[in-house]
Design an enzyme around this catalytic site. Structure first.
Site, PDB file in Angstrom:
ATOM      1  N   TYR A 131       2.951  -3.708   9.438  1.00  0.00           N
ATOM      2  CA  TYR A 131       2.829  -2.598   8.486  1.00  0.00           C
ATOM      3  C   TYR A 131       2.888  -3.133   7.048  1.00  0.00           C
ATOM      4  O   TYR A 131       2.109  -2.741   6.180  1.00  0.00           O
ATOM      5  CB  TYR A 131       3.934  -1.546   8.717  1.00  0.00           C
ATOM      6  CG  TYR A 131       4.034  -0.577   7.560  1.00  0.00           C
ATOM      7  CD1 TYR A 131       3.019   0.353   7.329  1.00  0.00           C
ATOM      8  CD2 TYR A 131       5.105  -0.622   6.664  1.00  0.00           C
ATOM      9  CE1 TYR A 131       3.074   1.220   6.238  1.00  0.00           C
ATOM     10  CE2 TYR A 131       5.166   0.233   5.581  1.00  0.00           C
ATOM     11  CZ  TYR A 131       4.155   1.149   5.374  1.00  0.00           C
ATOM     12  OH  TYR A 131       4.196   1.992   4.289  1.00  0.00           O
ATOM     13  N   SER A 181       9.584   4.065  -4.405  1.00  0.00           N
ATOM     14  CA  SER A 181       8.438   4.763  -3.808  1.00  0.00           C
ATOM     15  C   SER A 181       8.775   6.205  -3.447  1.00  0.00           C
ATOM     16  O   SER A 181       9.922   6.540  -3.142  1.00  0.00           O
ATOM     17  CB  SER A 181       8.025   4.011  -2.535  1.00  0.00           C
ATOM     18  OG  SER A 181       7.251   4.832  -1.696  1.00  0.00           O
ATOM     19  N   GLN A 192       8.057   6.426  -8.438  1.00  0.00           N
ATOM     20  CA  GLN A 192       6.629   6.580  -8.117  1.00  0.00           C
ATOM     21  C   GLN A 192       6.386   7.962  -7.544  1.00  0.00           C
ATOM     22  O   GLN A 192       7.156   8.463  -6.728  1.00  0.00           O
ATOM     23  CB  GLN A 192       6.198   5.497  -7.126  1.00  0.00           C
ATOM     24  CG  GLN A 192       4.720   5.546  -6.767  1.00  0.00           C
ATOM     25  CD  GLN A 192       4.470   6.122  -5.399  1.00  0.00           C
ATOM     26  OE1 GLN A 192       5.201   5.841  -4.463  1.00  0.00           O
ATOM     27  NE2 GLN A 192       3.435   6.952  -5.266  1.00  0.00           N
ATOM     28  N   TYR A 224       3.489  10.852  -5.888  1.00  0.00           N
ATOM     29  CA  TYR A 224       2.193  11.361  -5.435  1.00  0.00           C
ATOM     30  C   TYR A 224       2.181  12.833  -5.789  1.00  0.00           C
ATOM     31  O   TYR A 224       3.176  13.526  -5.530  1.00  0.00           O
ATOM     32  CB  TYR A 224       2.040  11.214  -3.920  1.00  0.00           C
ATOM     33  CG  TYR A 224       1.834   9.792  -3.440  1.00  0.00           C
ATOM     34  CD1 TYR A 224       0.669   9.099  -3.747  1.00  0.00           C
ATOM     35  CD2 TYR A 224       2.799   9.147  -2.684  1.00  0.00           C
ATOM     36  CE1 TYR A 224       0.470   7.800  -3.313  1.00  0.00           C
ATOM     37  CE2 TYR A 224       2.607   7.849  -2.232  1.00  0.00           C
ATOM     38  CZ  TYR A 224       1.445   7.178  -2.551  1.00  0.00           C
ATOM     39  OH  TYR A 224       1.242   5.897  -2.122  1.00  0.00           O
ATOM     40  N   THR A 251       0.589   7.418  -8.641  1.00  0.00           N
ATOM     41  CA  THR A 251      -0.357   6.634  -7.839  1.00  0.00           C
ATOM     42  C   THR A 251      -1.595   7.472  -7.556  1.00  0.00           C
ATOM     43  O   THR A 251      -1.484   8.599  -7.056  1.00  0.00           O
ATOM     44  CB  THR A 251       0.307   6.163  -6.539  1.00  0.00           C
ATOM     45  OG1 THR A 251       1.432   5.344  -6.883  1.00  0.00           O
ATOM     46  CG2 THR A 251      -0.655   5.353  -5.685  1.00  0.00           C
ATOM     47  N   ARG A 256      -5.670   1.426   8.759  1.00  0.00           N
ATOM     48  CA  ARG A 256      -5.042   0.111   8.688  1.00  0.00           C
ATOM     49  C   ARG A 256      -4.973  -0.325  10.143  1.00  0.00           C
ATOM     50  O   ARG A 256      -4.137   0.166  10.913  1.00  0.00           O
ATOM     51  CB  ARG A 256      -3.686   0.206   8.016  1.00  0.00           C
ATOM     52  CG  ARG A 256      -3.846   0.688   6.573  1.00  0.00           C
ATOM     53  CD  ARG A 256      -2.578   0.749   5.792  1.00  0.00           C
ATOM     54  NE  ARG A 256      -2.829   1.336   4.468  1.00  0.00           N
ATOM     55  CZ  ARG A 256      -1.924   2.030   3.789  1.00  0.00           C
ATOM     56  NH1 ARG A 256      -0.713   2.217   4.282  1.00  0.00           N
ATOM     57  NH2 ARG A 256      -2.226   2.531   2.608  1.00  0.00           N
ATOM     58  N   LYS A 267      -1.123   4.368 -11.718  1.00  0.00           N
ATOM     59  CA  LYS A 267      -1.197   3.194 -10.817  1.00  0.00           C
ATOM     60  C   LYS A 267      -2.404   3.325  -9.883  1.00  0.00           C
ATOM     61  O   LYS A 267      -2.537   4.328  -9.183  1.00  0.00           O
ATOM     62  CB  LYS A 267       0.087   3.111  -9.987  1.00  0.00           C
ATOM     63  CG  LYS A 267       0.087   1.981  -8.955  1.00  0.00           C
ATOM     64  CD  LYS A 267       1.444   1.867  -8.277  1.00  0.00           C
ATOM     65  CE  LYS A 267       1.494   0.731  -7.284  1.00  0.00           C
ATOM     66  NZ  LYS A 267       0.817   1.024  -6.023  1.00  0.00           N
ATOM     67  N   HIS A 318      -3.784  -1.224  -4.423  1.00  0.00           N
ATOM     68  CA  HIS A 318      -2.759  -0.867  -3.431  1.00  0.00           C
ATOM     69  C   HIS A 318      -2.522  -2.033  -2.454  1.00  0.00           C
ATOM     70  O   HIS A 318      -2.282  -1.833  -1.265  1.00  0.00           O
ATOM     71  CB  HIS A 318      -3.193   0.389  -2.671  1.00  0.00           C
ATOM     72  CG  HIS A 318      -2.071   1.336  -2.368  1.00  0.00           C
ATOM     73  ND1 HIS A 318      -1.798   2.442  -3.124  1.00  0.00           N
ATOM     74  CD2 HIS A 318      -1.159   1.352  -1.365  1.00  0.00           C
ATOM     75  CE1 HIS A 318      -0.766   3.097  -2.599  1.00  0.00           C
ATOM     76  NE2 HIS A 318      -0.360   2.455  -1.535  1.00  0.00           N
ATOM     77  N   ARG A 348      -4.802  -2.150   0.629  1.00  0.00           N
ATOM     78  CA  ARG A 348      -4.484  -1.223   1.729  1.00  0.00           C
ATOM     79  C   ARG A 348      -5.306   0.061   1.645  1.00  0.00           C
ATOM     80  O   ARG A 348      -5.166   0.934   2.477  1.00  0.00           O
ATOM     81  CB  ARG A 348      -2.990  -0.874   1.693  1.00  0.00           C
ATOM     82  CG  ARG A 348      -2.104  -2.070   1.894  1.00  0.00           C
ATOM     83  CD  ARG A 348      -0.689  -1.818   1.407  1.00  0.00           C
ATOM     84  NE  ARG A 348       0.122  -1.021   2.309  1.00  0.00           N
ATOM     85  CZ  ARG A 348       0.752  -1.489   3.370  1.00  0.00           C
ATOM     86  NH1 ARG A 348       0.628  -2.764   3.690  1.00  0.00           N
ATOM     87  NH2 ARG A 348       1.508  -0.702   4.116  1.00  0.00           N
TER      88      ARG A 348
HETATM   89  C1  LIG Z   1       4.478  -1.934   2.815  1.00  0.00           C
HETATM   90  C2  LIG Z   1       3.868  -1.367   1.581  1.00  0.00           C
HETATM   91  C3  LIG Z   1       4.138  -0.058   1.206  1.00  0.00           C
HETATM   92  C4  LIG Z   1       3.598   0.465   0.035  1.00  0.00           C
HETATM   93  N1  LIG Z   1       3.924   1.731  -0.342  1.00  0.00           N
HETATM   94  C5  LIG Z   1       3.485   2.209  -1.529  1.00  0.00           C
HETATM   95  C6  LIG Z   1       3.888   3.490  -1.980  1.00  0.00           C
HETATM   96  O1  LIG Z   1       4.633   4.200  -1.309  1.00  0.00           O
HETATM   97  N2  LIG Z   1       3.414   3.904  -3.182  1.00  0.00           N
HETATM   98  C7  LIG Z   1       2.579   3.149  -3.960  1.00  0.00           C
HETATM   99  O2  LIG Z   1       2.203   3.565  -5.041  1.00  0.00           O
HETATM  100  N3  LIG Z   1       2.203   1.925  -3.558  1.00  0.00           N
HETATM  101  C8  LIG Z   1       2.625   1.438  -2.367  1.00  0.00           C
HETATM  102  N4  LIG Z   1       2.247   0.180  -1.965  1.00  0.00           N
HETATM  103  C9  LIG Z   1       1.418  -0.654  -2.852  1.00  0.00           C
HETATM  104  C10 LIG Z   1       2.303  -1.535  -3.752  1.00  0.00           C
HETATM  105  O3  LIG Z   1       2.999  -0.776  -4.693  1.00  0.00           O
HETATM  106  C11 LIG Z   1       1.478  -2.579  -4.493  1.00  0.00           C
HETATM  107  O4  LIG Z   1       0.373  -1.953  -5.097  1.00  0.00           O
HETATM  108  C12 LIG Z   1       1.021  -3.739  -3.602  1.00  0.00           C
HETATM  109  O5  LIG Z   1       1.961  -3.996  -2.609  1.00  0.00           O
HETATM  110  C13 LIG Z   1       0.792  -4.981  -4.435  1.00  0.00           C
HETATM  111  O6  LIG Z   1       0.296  -6.016  -3.673  1.00  0.00           O
HETATM  112  P1  LIG Z   1       1.216  -7.190  -3.035  1.00  0.00           P
HETATM  113  O7  LIG Z   1       1.946  -6.564  -1.895  1.00  0.00           O
HETATM  114  O8  LIG Z   1       0.192  -8.175  -2.574  1.00  0.00           O
HETATM  115  O9  LIG Z   1       2.144  -7.698  -4.087  1.00  0.00           O
HETATM  116  C14 LIG Z   1       2.740  -0.337  -0.763  1.00  0.00           C
HETATM  117  C15 LIG Z   1       2.461  -1.650  -0.374  1.00  0.00           C
HETATM  118  C16 LIG Z   1       3.009  -2.168   0.783  1.00  0.00           C
HETATM  119  C17 LIG Z   1       2.726  -3.600   1.143  1.00  0.00           C
END
Ligand SMILES: Cc1cc2nc3c(=O)[nH]c(=O)nc-3n(C[C@H](O)[C@H](O)[C@H](O)COP(=O)(O)O)c2cc1C
Length: 382
Positions: free
Chosen positions: A25, A107, A129, A131, A157, A166, A252, A276, A279
């Site tokens: 995940y 988050s 953060q 939504y 975001t 995913r 973001k 993101h 993702r």
């Molecule tokens: C496990 C996971 C959960 C995430 N959950 C959120 C989230 O709840 N809200 C959000 O704005 N971004 C979320 N993101 C995106 C991160 O804030 C960020 O954009 C991203 O992880 C940056 O890339 P990196 O993991 O390669 O450093 C998530 C990323 C991951 C890996």
């Protein structure tokens, strides 16, 4: 953790500590994971310039962004379900961030609620953060909660109009964890120290969603909260939020100069150049390739933060040279948390800070300020 000499070592240790379903995940991206991979590999399309004999003693990594001074040009980005990687994950990560002098963003899908994080870390800069949900009254409640908790900035975001597949999660049945199968139970129980750590106090819940009456248990609550994310969002909603939120507002999920300029017009204080973590839109640009044109488009009009694939100190130096005010990290500190709790997060930050320090020195620069002033002249396209 004494064998962890770089972020990849923390990742490997996290892989041993976490049940496969949670490791995937965190680690995974959307569809073919092309953008996720490009975030990491595109740094190699650039090179840093090495300058010598310039007295680089007495170095200074401190800088300022979003209206305050920080010890490093770094922050912990928002990660949903962080508390599934380590005991009271959001609280532990914020503590490590505070010790290192950097902010931490909580988050909307955090396990521990933001007021608990700020209460236990009164001296740490905490961001929240958001939504925007279809239920605007509930969105107002979340904003009020961030305000009451003393969040210094709101990160809206905007790159999640829908959630793409995913595929690792689909294969692992991540969304069906409300009723784990025998295989999923076996997977979780194969990591007894994780079980003791994370599900010791019972099944975790999503802080915000619990308060909103979104069912029971982390997966059901997260599903209900995710279904509430409003795909009809437009810049008019950003205007509404700007009027509603008096503090710093950060958008973001920006990848195009045109959208960055809209963010300036909307009165944002900052943006995060982000896909993101690869993702969301598979096939989108890596963030390090998107950054230069965006920084150029907005000038000094707002703080340009960037995230995605930062695993080395030199990656941070490159982003600063290309116009970023600071870098936000995601997976590296989640791996740190899984590998060693608060100390693991501290290790992730310290590794990046140490590498950034030696990178600056070997570039012939004494400070982050000098690097930001040098800008594009400090690097070249390979
Ligand atoms: C496990 C996971 C959960 C995430 N959950 C959120 C989230 O709840 N809200 C959000 O704005 N971004 C979320 N993101 C995106 C991160 O804030 C960020 O954009 C991203 O992880 C940056 O890339 P990196 O993991 O390669 O450093 C998530 C990323 C991951 C890996």
């Amino acid at each position: 953790m004494k064998d962890c000499h770089n972020i990849e070592d923390l990742r490997r240790l996290a892989e041993r500590r976490l049940p496969r379903i949670f490791f995937d995940y965190v680690d995974g991206g959307s569809n073919s994971e092309l953008t996720r991979a490009a975030n990491e590999s595109d740094f190699a399309r650039w090179r840093l310039r090495q300058h010598v004999l310039r007295d680089v003693s007495g170095r200074d990594l401190s800088t300022s962004f979003l209206g305050a001074g920080h010890a490093l040009p770094l922050m912990l980005g928002p990660l949903g379900f962080l508390g599934m990687c380590g005991r009271r994950g959001e609280v532990a990560a914020a503590r490590a961030a505070g010790r290192a002098g950097v902010p931490s963003c909580i988050s909307a899908f955090a396990i521990r609620p933001i007021d608990e994080v700020t209460r236990e870390n009164p001296d740490v800069t905490i961001y929240s953060q958001l939504y925007v949900l279809q239920d605007r009254a509930l969105t107002e409640v979340l904003i009020a909660r961030a305000e009451a908790a003393g969040a210094k900035a709101l990160f809206l975001t905007v790159d999640t109009a829908v959630t793409p597949a995913r595929e690792r999660d689909v294969r692992n049945g991540f969304r069906n964890l409300t009723r784990p199968t025998l295989r999923q139970w076996a997977n979780m129980l194969s990591r007894p120290s994780w079980c003791r750590d994370v599900i010791r106090d019972g099944m975790p819940e999503v802080g915000h969603a619990r308060a909103a009456g979104f069912g029971r248990g982390v997966m059901e609550q997260a599903g209900n909260l995710a279904r509430q994310i409003d795909p009809a969002l437009t810049w008019a909603d950003v205007d509404w939020l700007r009027r509603r939120w008096p503090g710093k507002l950060v958008i973001k999920g920006i990848l195009e100069p045109e959208d960055a300029r809209r963010a300036v017009d909307a009165g944002a204080d900052g943006i995060v150049v982000s896909n993101h973590g690869g993702r969301q839109l598979d096939g989108a640009s890596s963030t390090i390739m998107a950054l230069p044109a965006i920084a150029e488009a907005v000038g000094a009009g707002l703080d340009v933060l960037v995230d995605g694939g930062f695993r080395r100190g030199w990656h941070i130096a490159l982003a600063l040279a290309l116009g970023a005010s600071a870098v936000s990290i995601g997976r590296p500190y989640a791996w740190g948390l899984a590998a060693g709790g608060e100390a693991g997060v501290a290790r992730a930050i310290a590794l990046l800070a140490g590498e950034l320090d030696s990178t600056l020195a070997l570039m012939g620069l004494r400070s982050v300020a000098a690097l930001r002033a040098a800008g594009r002249s400090a690097v070249h396209f390979n």
